[in-house]
Design a protein around this motif. Structure first.
Motif, short mmCIF file in Angstrom:
data_model
loop_
_atom_site.label_atom_id
_atom_site.label_comp_id
_atom_site.label_asym_id
_atom_site.label_seq_id
_atom_site.Cartn_x
_atom_site.Cartn_y
_atom_site.Cartn_z
N SER A 58 0.82 -1.21 0.00
CA SER A 58 0.00 0.00 0.00
C SER A 58 0.85 1.26 0.00
O SER A 58 0.46 2.29 -0.57
CB SER A 58 -0.91 0.01 1.23
OG SER A 58 -1.84 -1.04 1.12
N PHE A 59 2.00 1.19 0.66
CA PHE A 59 2.87 2.37 0.73
C PHE A 59 3.25 2.87 -0.66
O PHE A 59 3.47 4.07 -0.87
CB PHE A 59 4.14 2.00 1.52
CG PHE A 59 5.02 3.16 1.85
CD1 PHE A 59 4.64 4.10 2.80
CD2 PHE A 59 6.24 3.33 1.20
CE1 PHE A 59 5.45 5.17 3.10
CE2 PHE A 59 7.06 4.39 1.50
CZ PHE A 59 6.68 5.32 2.44
N GLU A 60 3.33 1.96 -1.64
CA GLU A 60 3.73 2.33 -3.00
C GLU A 60 2.55 2.83 -3.85
O GLU A 60 2.75 3.34 -4.97
CB GLU A 60 4.38 1.13 -3.71
CG GLU A 60 5.79 0.82 -3.25
CD GLU A 60 5.88 0.19 -1.87
OE1 GLU A 60 5.00 -0.62 -1.53
OE2 GLU A 60 6.82 0.51 -1.11
N VAL A 82 -4.84 -3.29 1.39
CA VAL A 82 -5.32 -3.78 2.69
C VAL A 82 -4.20 -3.61 3.70
O VAL A 82 -3.12 -4.17 3.53
CB VAL A 82 -5.70 -5.28 2.61
CG1 VAL A 82 -6.12 -5.78 3.99
CG2 VAL A 82 -6.82 -5.49 1.60
C1 DLZ Z 1 5.73 -3.75 5.47
C2 DLZ Z 1 4.25 -3.82 5.40
C3 DLZ Z 1 3.52 -4.22 6.52
C4 DLZ Z 1 4.13 -4.56 7.83
N1 DLZ Z 1 2.18 -4.32 6.47
C5 DLZ Z 1 1.55 -4.01 5.32
C6 DLZ Z 1 0.12 -4.10 5.23
O1 DLZ Z 1 -0.57 -4.48 6.17
N2 DLZ Z 1 -0.45 -3.76 4.05
C7 DLZ Z 1 0.28 -3.33 2.97
O2 DLZ Z 1 -0.33 -3.01 1.93
N3 DLZ Z 1 1.60 -3.26 3.01
C8 DLZ Z 1 2.26 -3.60 4.15
N4 DLZ Z 1 3.62 -3.52 4.21
C9 DLZ Z 1 4.36 -3.20 2.97
C10 DLZ Z 1 4.50 -1.70 2.69
O3 DLZ Z 1 3.29 -1.17 2.16
C11 DLZ Z 1 5.63 -1.46 1.67
O4 DLZ Z 1 5.38 -2.20 0.51
C12 DLZ Z 1 6.98 -1.83 2.21
O5 DLZ Z 1 7.24 -1.18 3.42
C13 DLZ Z 1 8.13 -1.49 1.21
O6 DLZ Z 1 8.14 -0.08 0.94
#
Ligand code: DLZ
Length: 158
Positions: A58-60, A82
């Motif tokens: 999701s961060f991306e 999610v």
């Molecule tokens: C690292 C991470 C974690 C712990 N949890 C989630 C999550 O619940 N949902 C989600 O979409 N992404 C998660 N990520 C991944 C981060 O969004 C991201 O892809 C990583 O930190 C790499 O930048």
């Protein structure tokens, strides 16, 4: 009332929609994608006019959405992800920054961007919102986006 009422409809034609899908928790985001596409299709949007772009988490999502918006080729975007609360503060960081980023893309590029990010305490709550007990958030976001495409068009021609 005698006011000029302006509101969107769900009758939208010949539009191109980009969907950004996070692969994290992919067994749930894939259900959200199915709900989104199914609703768009049932409202007359051909699948050939829908692009689904996958990103790691999701961060991306905001960066991918921003690059899609930058092309100028999309009438609207839908973001699907999610984020599930764990035992660390990670949840807050990812949920907050993704939410803010998605909103920033919408305002910067002036196109509707659907917020299909589930933020839940448990995996069960996420499953409930991806086509089981609590409906499918993907379908709900698709409806919102159709209405917003229609409304945006009307506002652009005021
Ligand atoms: C690292 C991470 C974690 C712990 N949890 C989630 C999550 O619940 N949902 C989600 O979409 N992404 C998660 N990520 C991944 C981060 O969004 C991201 O892809 C990583 O930190 C790499 O930048």
């Amino acid at each position: 009332m005698q006011v000029n009422k302006i509101e969107g409809t769900f009758n939208v034609k010949d539009v191109r929609i980009g969907i950004v899908v996070s692969r994290w928790n992919s067994f749930i985001t894939e259900r959200l994608l199915e709900g989104t596409v199914d609703t768009l299709r049932r409202h007359g949007i051909e699948e050939s006019r829908i692009d689904a772009v996958y990103c790691p988490g999701s961060f991306e999502i905001p960066l991918v959405a921003s690059k899609l918006a930058e092309t100028g080729k999309f009438d609207a975007l839908i973001c699907l992800g999610v984020v599930i609360r764990g035992g660390t503060p990670h949840f807050e960081y990812i949920a907050t920054s993704t939410t803010r980023g998605i909103s920033d893309v919408m305002l910067k590029y002036q196109i509707p961007v659907g917020f299909g990010l589930l933020t839940t305490d448990t995996i069960e709550q996420a499953i409930e919102r991806a086509g089981t007990k609590a409906g499918n958030k993907g379908g709900e976001v698709a409806m919102t986006i159709l209405e917003m495409i229609s409304l945006s068009g009307q506002l652009d021609s005021l």
